[in-house]
Design a protein around this motif. Structure first.
Motif, PDB file in Angstrom:
ATOM      1  N   ARG A 184       6.454 -17.431  -1.226  1.00  0.00           N
ATOM      2  CA  ARG A 184       7.196 -17.581   0.033  1.00  0.00           C
ATOM      3  C   ARG A 184       7.317 -16.260   0.786  1.00  0.00           C
ATOM      4  NH1 ARG A 184      11.603 -20.796   2.030  1.00  0.00           N
ATOM      5  NH2 ARG A 184      11.323 -20.655   4.292  1.00  0.00           N
ATOM      6  N   TYR A 185       7.532 -15.153   0.080  1.00  0.00           N
ATOM      7  CA  TYR A 185       7.875 -13.899   0.751  1.00  0.00           C
ATOM      8  C   TYR A 185       6.794 -12.827   0.628  1.00  0.00           C
ATOM      9  CZ  TYR A 185      12.364 -16.201   0.807  1.00  0.00           C
ATOM     10  OH  TYR A 185      13.363 -17.107   1.013  1.00  0.00           O
ATOM     11  N   LEU A 186       5.625 -13.211   0.133  1.00  0.00           N
ATOM     12  CA  LEU A 186       4.553 -12.230   0.018  1.00  0.00           C
ATOM     13  C   LEU A 186       4.129 -11.702   1.381  1.00  0.00           C
ATOM     14  CD1 LEU A 186       2.485 -10.719  -1.686  1.00  0.00           C
ATOM     15  CD2 LEU A 186       0.994 -12.726  -1.566  1.00  0.00           C
ATOM     16  N   ALA A 187       4.124 -12.549   2.406  1.00  0.00           N
ATOM     17  CA  ALA A 187       3.695 -12.118   3.737  1.00  0.00           C
ATOM     18  C   ALA A 187       4.556 -10.974   4.263  1.00  0.00           C
ATOM     19  CB  ALA A 187       3.739 -13.302   4.706  1.00  0.00           C
ATOM     20  N   LEU A 188       5.873 -11.060   4.052  1.00  0.00           N
ATOM     21  CA  LEU A 188       6.758  -9.982   4.489  1.00  0.00           C
ATOM     22  C   LEU A 188       6.391  -8.678   3.799  1.00  0.00           C
ATOM     23  CD1 LEU A 188      10.241 -11.753   4.464  1.00  0.00           C
ATOM     24  CD2 LEU A 188       8.911 -11.086   6.462  1.00  0.00           C
ATOM     25  N   GLY A 189       6.217  -8.739   2.484  1.00  0.00           N
ATOM     26  CA  GLY A 189       5.892  -7.532   1.743  1.00  0.00           C
ATOM     27  C   GLY A 189       4.533  -6.971   2.115  1.00  0.00           C
ATOM     28  N   TRP A 190       3.555  -7.853   2.255  1.00  0.00           N
ATOM     29  CA  TRP A 190       2.199  -7.419   2.576  1.00  0.00           C
ATOM     30  C   TRP A 190       2.163  -6.698   3.920  1.00  0.00           C
ATOM     31  CZ3 TRP A 190      -2.481 -11.213   1.728  1.00  0.00           C
ATOM     32  CH2 TRP A 190      -3.683 -10.512   1.862  1.00  0.00           C
ATOM     33  N   THR A 191       2.785  -7.303   4.930  1.00  0.00           N
ATOM     34  CA  THR A 191       2.773  -6.708   6.266  1.00  0.00           C
ATOM     35  C   THR A 191       3.531  -5.390   6.289  1.00  0.00           C
ATOM     36  OG1 THR A 191       2.643  -8.917   7.249  1.00  0.00           O
ATOM     37  CG2 THR A 191       3.340  -7.108   8.680  1.00  0.00           C
ATOM     38  N   ALA A 192       4.719  -5.368   5.669  1.00  0.00           N
ATOM     39  CA  ALA A 192       5.523  -4.147   5.682  1.00  0.00           C
ATOM     40  C   ALA A 192       4.829  -3.025   4.915  1.00  0.00           C
ATOM     41  CB  ALA A 192       6.894  -4.434   5.083  1.00  0.00           C
ATOM     42  N   ALA A 193       4.240  -3.346   3.761  1.00  0.00           N
ATOM     43  CA  ALA A 193       3.548  -2.316   2.988  1.00  0.00           C
ATOM     44  C   ALA A 193       2.324  -1.780   3.735  1.00  0.00           C
ATOM     45  CB  ALA A 193       3.141  -2.874   1.627  1.00  0.00           C
ATOM     46  N   SER A 194       1.603  -2.667   4.421  1.00  0.00           N
ATOM     47  CA  SER A 194       0.439  -2.228   5.197  1.00  0.00           C
ATOM     48  C   SER A 194       0.840  -1.262   6.301  1.00  0.00           C
ATOM     49  CB  SER A 194      -0.275  -3.444   5.800  1.00  0.00           C
ATOM     50  OG  SER A 194      -0.764  -4.293   4.790  1.00  0.00           O
ATOM     51  N   ARG A 195       1.945  -1.589   6.986  1.00  0.00           N
ATOM     52  CA  ARG A 195       2.412  -0.693   8.047  1.00  0.00           C
ATOM     53  C   ARG A 195       2.882   0.638   7.475  1.00  0.00           C
ATOM     54  NH1 ARG A 195       3.517  -2.664  13.143  1.00  0.00           N
ATOM     55  NH2 ARG A 195       3.014  -4.857  13.476  1.00  0.00           N
ATOM     56  N   ALA A 196       3.543   0.588   6.323  1.00  0.00           N
ATOM     57  CA  ALA A 196       4.009   1.833   5.710  1.00  0.00           C
ATOM     58  C   ALA A 196       2.836   2.715   5.293  1.00  0.00           C
ATOM     59  CB  ALA A 196       4.899   1.513   4.513  1.00  0.00           C
ATOM     60  N   LEU A 197       1.831   2.109   4.670  1.00  0.00           N
ATOM     61  CA  LEU A 197       0.660   2.883   4.244  1.00  0.00           C
ATOM     62  C   LEU A 197      -0.140   3.394   5.438  1.00  0.00           C
ATOM     63  CD1 LEU A 197      -0.529   0.738   1.208  1.00  0.00           C
ATOM     64  CD2 LEU A 197       0.362   3.070   1.134  1.00  0.00           C
ATOM     65  N   ALA A 198      -0.128   2.629   6.531  1.00  0.00           N
ATOM     66  CA  ALA A 198      -0.851   3.081   7.725  1.00  0.00           C
ATOM     67  C   ALA A 198      -0.224   4.326   8.336  1.00  0.00           C
ATOM     68  CB  ALA A 198      -0.898   1.959   8.766  1.00  0.00           C
ATOM     69  N   GLY A 199       1.056   4.537   8.058  1.00  0.00           N
ATOM     70  CA  GLY A 199       1.732   5.716   8.604  1.00  0.00           C
ATOM     71  C   GLY A 199       1.668   6.949   7.723  1.00  0.00           C
ATOM     72  N   VAL A 200       0.951   6.861   6.615  1.00  0.00           N
ATOM     73  CA  VAL A 200       0.833   8.017   5.712  1.00  0.00           C
ATOM     74  C   VAL A 200      -0.003   9.113   6.369  1.00  0.00           C
ATOM     75  CG1 VAL A 200      -0.143   8.770   3.504  1.00  0.00           C
ATOM     76  CG2 VAL A 200       1.162   6.642   3.641  1.00  0.00           C
ATOM     77  N   ASP A 201       0.378  10.348   6.155  1.00  0.00           N
ATOM     78  CA  ASP A 201      -0.331  11.512   6.705  1.00  0.00           C
ATOM     79  C   ASP A 201      -1.750  11.548   6.126  1.00  0.00           C
ATOM     80  OD1 ASP A 201      -1.325  13.991   7.438  1.00  0.00           O
ATOM     81  OD2 ASP A 201       0.634  14.956   7.308  1.00  0.00           O
ATOM     82  N   ARG A 202      -2.745  11.392   6.982  1.00  0.00           N
ATOM     83  CA  ARG A 202      -4.130  11.347   6.509  1.00  0.00           C
ATOM     84  C   ARG A 202      -4.633  12.705   6.030  1.00  0.00           C
ATOM     85  NH1 ARG A 202      -7.614   7.117  10.207  1.00  0.00           N
ATOM     86  NH2 ARG A 202      -6.230   5.316   9.914  1.00  0.00           N
ATOM     87  N   ASP A 203      -4.076  13.760   6.580  1.00  0.00           N
ATOM     88  CA  ASP A 203      -4.509  15.090   6.129  1.00  0.00           C
ATOM     89  C   ASP A 203      -4.181  15.280   4.649  1.00  0.00           C
ATOM     90  OD1 ASP A 203      -5.423  15.675   8.647  1.00  0.00           O
ATOM     91  OD2 ASP A 203      -3.561  16.669   9.277  1.00  0.00           O
ATOM     92  N   LEU A 204      -3.002  14.794   4.236  1.00  0.00           N
ATOM     93  CA  LEU A 204      -2.628  14.932   2.830  1.00  0.00           C
ATOM     94  C   LEU A 204      -3.522  14.074   1.937  1.00  0.00           C
ATOM     95  CD1 LEU A 204       1.289  14.916   3.050  1.00  0.00           C
ATOM     96  CD2 LEU A 204      -0.227  16.869   2.660  1.00  0.00           C
ATOM     97  N   THR A 205      -3.819  12.857   2.383  1.00  0.00           N
ATOM     98  CA  THR A 205      -4.667  11.991   1.566  1.00  0.00           C
ATOM     99  C   THR A 205      -6.083  12.538   1.477  1.00  0.00           C
ATOM    100  OG1 THR A 205      -5.148  10.620   3.507  1.00  0.00           O
ATOM    101  CG2 THR A 205      -3.313   9.937   2.116  1.00  0.00           C
ATOM    102  N   ASP A 206      -6.590  13.093   2.573  1.00  0.00           N
ATOM    103  CA  ASP A 206      -7.932  13.682   2.530  1.00  0.00           C
ATOM    104  C   ASP A 206      -7.967  14.885   1.583  1.00  0.00           C
ATOM    105  OD1 ASP A 206      -8.820  11.808   4.296  1.00  0.00           O
ATOM    106  OD2 ASP A 206      -8.611  13.089   6.070  1.00  0.00           O
ATOM    107  N   ALA A 207      -6.919  15.707   1.637  1.00  0.00           N
ATOM    108  CA  ALA A 207      -6.876  16.879   0.748  1.00  0.00           C
ATOM    109  C   ALA A 207      -6.805  16.441  -0.708  1.00  0.00           C
ATOM    110  CB  ALA A 207      -5.673  17.749   1.107  1.00  0.00           C
ATOM    111  N   ALA A 208      -6.007  15.412  -0.999  1.00  0.00           N
ATOM    112  CA  ALA A 208      -5.909  14.925  -2.376  1.00  0.00           C
ATOM    113  C   ALA A 208      -7.220  14.322  -2.839  1.00  0.00           C
ATOM    114  CB  ALA A 208      -4.782  13.893  -2.478  1.00  0.00           C
ATOM    115  N   ARG A 209      -7.922  13.652  -1.941  1.00  0.00           N
ATOM    116  CA  ARG A 209      -9.195  13.046  -2.321  1.00  0.00           C
ATOM    117  C   ARG A 209     -10.236  14.135  -2.619  1.00  0.00           C
ATOM    118  NH1 ARG A 209      -9.476   9.977   1.728  1.00  0.00           N
ATOM    119  NH2 ARG A 209      -8.359   8.234   0.755  1.00  0.00           N
TER     120      ARG A 209
END
Length: 831
Positions: A362-387
């Motif tokens: 029932r509530y997976l859609a809420l979590g999926w959408t919210a988590a996607s938006r949260a991950l989309a806002g992550v600083d890409r410079d930090l993720t690129d450096a970690a990668r």
């Protein structure tokens, strides 16, 4: 097509949308003109209004404007009506319009208001504010319409015939899956259209800071418009949040009922917390996995999506998740029954796993959408450096992404936790035996009329709702005190392992055999009579049983049928009660001549049938005066042939009538929790001296009265131990004075001796032979065998007396009877 249902559904959804849209726009005008601190406070109130349990708000207005509401003398409005459903749904949904419209206005620039200072008041709204908010208002209206159309709890409690409630009733009473699905097509079509509407549109949720200063907005809007909006917003906050909370904490009986409600509902409290916490955690974990940037890609061919759609499989799955969220939870329950009511899935279907699965879907859609938006806002410079440094996926999540997404993800967990905590419709059809939650208990109590314990249970729910916030604060304090402690993966692993172990521990798989031995001092084995269904000899939530002089068994269930079985469980005949629209019969007994008595609470009448199903006598007059009936629930006949009838709701009493039912002989008791007072009087029993035993359900005790109605004694208290009760529903007394008490809340039978001392406890929650799922009624035959209406397991269990005890010949001196209390998840306001 059922045109009445379509008309009612469209009227309720349409009028609720119009009212909530108007109220939300006025609130948006007020909030846009307030300073940031006050705006944030009122936004918090609006979010609270949106998050309040529907049954809590409904309970408040039932107390004010119900049939015996405190405001009815000077405000003659009936909340149990179509207009009442519109009003309550509007109070629940107005924040949607507020949030979307305010989000649109937060994007205004100061120059748009300063370019022509003469454009003020109505002209400002017409020339600037309306064009700016028009799209957001349309989105809010469509979303509100769909949510109101598919709302189940409010119309069901208020007994308003709309598609979600009727679909539930159709399936709940007849197991007519196809019929229920035919009723559901508007409830699926509306969310599909909504998803298409929002597919390429962005929701303008409000920002904390806006470009236009609040003072400038107030000046341009004008004091008249702003003052009107402010007054309306203040009234709206009081009506939607203030009144429900005030009514909850100000009623004295909320606090007097609280200890008993907690003691009797220990398992329901645990189930509520367990289901909500585990489901929210699983939703969060699945959302993070599905939203991970490097998640495994699904093949389009696996879903059979043509390339012409231009739709990624992940988008299709997300859309399907949103559809599951937007359709009524009852429809999800029907789908789970169709899919998992199989022998191979008994491990899931008969355990807590089925409820957790329903919540996750029932509530997976809420979590999926919210988590996607949260991950989309992550600083890409930090993720690129970690990668570049060679970080693994776990290291990336733990050290780079998690510190940035932790606050929104924690908020997501808490929102899903709250939704699961007071979700009723998703689990109402699939709750396992003994798996009742506080929300379901509250819903069903409201179902059968306002009850004092509803406030106590709602207060308990609100305490559970803030428990994670308190736990988080305590953890922060503890972590500050132990700053050197750094728990990582081990803690998470242990928590998940514990959750899985707890879920598995509540499983009760296996299909019961027809007979099985039972551990008891009095009974030697148990025989199963009937099975789930609506066919000949099948049962759908039996709630009333009776036995005639030849030891034949009579059972009434949610279909409104009375079925007759031989003493060994062979079906003999059945007859249908002629009227069941308002509700089904829920009380049975036997008169002095051996005829079968059937009580119809919703029609305020007593029926006497021959053993062949012929109606012999019918009596009863609706009313609350002495000699009239209002929600009669149980019947017993003493040695003189006099009828004793228990009632609850507007009146709490037991009335004694002549054998023909035409003359009142006396009234016993009234509402309260003192000696001789009742809080939902249910089952009645008569002993050899014509003493009356009353199952005082919500006071969690048994009261004993003399033959002339004088109070003698009472025993029992709320709890789960020996001699304690959780909603006793029925009581029978044999000729030795031994008492058999049927406990709905604890799903068991307790046996007491003639001095009210506990002898033994039989059964407990479960689906195996000798265990029960919210039993409603019991009856003794001439051999001392005990019949139990095992409601949630859709059967009657016959506890067969040991031969060493048969010599006592425990002849039934209280004709078998049953009644209805309304705590069970599958019961309906029309049941």
């Amino acid at each position: 097509m059922n045109w009445l249902l379509l008309k009612n559904s469209l009227l309720v959804a349409g009028l609720a949308t119009l009212l909530s849209a108007g109220l939300g726009c006025l609130a948006a005008l007020c909030l846009e003109g307030l300073p940031g601190r006050w705006r944030n406070r009122l936004l918090a109130v609006a979010v609270t209004a949106l998050a309040l349990p529907p049954f809590l708000v409904t309970n408040c207005w039932l107390d004010f404007l119900g049939q015996s509401g405190v405001w009815r003398n000077w405000l003659p409005l009936n909340i149990m009506s179509l207009a009442g459903a519109v009003w309550i749904l509007s109070l629940l949904t107005w924040p949607i319009t507020l949030l979307l419209v305010l989000g649109a206005w937060r994007r205004l620039e100061p120059s748009q208001l300063e370019c022509d200072t003469a454009v003020r008041g109505r002209w400002l709204i017409q020339a600037l504010l309306w064009p700016t908010a028009r799209t957001a208002l349309a989105q809010a209206a469509v979303l509100t319409f769909v949510l109101a159309l598919n709302n189940f709890a409010v119309p069901a409690i208020l007994q308003v015939k709309v598609f979600p409630a009727e679909m539930w009733i159709r399936f709940n009473t007849t197991f007519d899956t196809l019929g229920a699905l035919r009723l559901s097509w508007p409830l699926v079509l509306a969310p599909l259209l909504l998803l298409l509407w929002f597919a390429r549109r962005e929701l303008p949720w409000p920002r904390t800071q806006g470009a236009v200063h609040a003072k400038l907005f107030r000046q341009q809007l004008g004091p008249a418009w702003f003052g009107t909006a402010a007054v309306c917003t203040a009234a709206l906050c009081v009506l939607s949040v203030g009144l429900p909370v005030f009514q909850l904490v100000s009623v004295r009986r909320t606090w007097t009922e609280l200890p008993g409600a907690l003691a009797a509902g220990q398992s329901a409290v645990w189930h509520s917390l367990f289901y909500a916490a585990v489901s929210a955690t699983l939703v969060l974990l699945l959302a993070l996995v599905l939203s991970a940037p490097r998640r495994l890609a699904l093949r389009r061919s696996a879903l059979g999506l043509p390339s012409a759609f231009g739709l990624r499989p992940s988008d299709f799955c997300l859309g399907l998740s949103w559809l599951i969220f937007l359709v009524p939870g009852v429809l999800l329950g029907i789908g789970l029954i169709l899919a998992l009511n199989r022998p191979w899935s008994a491990l899931v279907y008969q355990s807590a796993a089925i409820v957790i699965l329903a919540f996750v879907l029932r509530y997976l859609a809420l979590g999926w959408t919210a988590a996607s938006r949260a991950l989309a806002g992550v600083d890409r410079d930090l993720t690129d450096a970690a990668r570049l440094e060679g970080a693994t996926r776990w290291q990336m999540l733990r050290y780079v992404q998690w510190p940035q997404i932790a606050p929104p993800v924690a908020a997501l967990w808490y929102i899903v936790f709250l939704l699961c905590l007071w979700d009723v419709e998703s689990m109402i059809l699939v709750v396992p035996p003994g798996g009742e939650t506080l929300a379901l208990r509250v819903f069903n109590l409201l179902h059968y009329g306002h009850n004092a314990q509803v406030n106590a249970l709602c207060l308990t729910l609100l305490v559970l709702a803030v428990a994670p916030l308190v736990a988080r604060k305590a953890w922060c304090v503890l972590r500050g005190a132990c700053s050197g402690f750094r728990p990582h993966a081990a803690r998470t692993t242990l928590l998940l392992a514990g959750a899985v172990a707890l879920a598995c521990s509540s499983c009760s798989p296996g299909v019961p055999a027809n007979q099985a031995p039972i551990r008891s001092q009095i009974f030697q084995r148990v025989q199963i009579i009937g099975s789930r269904g609506v066919g000949v000899g099948e049962l759908n939530k039996p709630r009333s049983v009776a036995v005639d002089k030849q030891d034949n068994l009579y059972v009434v269930d949610m279909t409104g049928r009375v079925q007759k079985f031989s003493s060994n469980g062979v079906f003999l005949l059945s007859w249908q009660m002629p009227q069941t629209d308002l509700g089904k019969p829920k009380g049975m007994g036997r008169d002095r001549d051996g005829n079968i008595i059937v009580v119809e609470p919703h029609y305020q009448r007593i029926n006497v049938f021959s053993t062949e199903g012929k109606l012999l006598v019918q009596w009863g007059k609706r009313g609350t005066n002495a000699g009239e009936l209002m929600m009669p629930r149980a019947v017993a006949v003493n040695s003189r042939g006099e009828f004793l009838v228990s009632e609850y709701g507007d009146v709490e009493r037991v009335q004694r009538f002549t054998p023909d039912g035409k003359r009142l002989l006396g009234v016993i008791g009234h509402g309260g929790n003192g000696p001789g007072e009742f809080n939902r009087a249910e089952g009645l029993g008569i002993d050899a001296q014509d003493r009356l035993y009353v199952a005082d359900s919500c006071n969690h005790r048994i009261q004993v009265f003399s033959a002339d109605g004088k109070f003698l004694r009472a025993y029992g208290k709320a709890g789960t131990g020996k001699g304690e009760f959780s909603y006793p529903y029925d009581i029978c007394v044999d000729n030795t004075g031994r008492q058999y008490v049927c406990e709905f809340g604890n799903s068991r039978i307790q046996v007491f001796d003639a001095q009210d001392r506990p002898i033994e406890i039989i059964g407990g929650p479960g689906a195996d032979p000798g265990r029960f799922g919210n039993p409603w009624s019991i009856a003794l035959d001439s051999a001392g065998n005990l019949y139990v209406a095992d409601s949630q397991n859709h059967r009657v269990q016959k506890l067969i007396r040991k031969s060493s005890v048969l010599s006592l010949r425990s002849k039934v001196l209280c004709p078998p009877r049953t009644r209805d209390f309304g705590l069970k998840t599958q019961d309906s306001s029309h049941g």
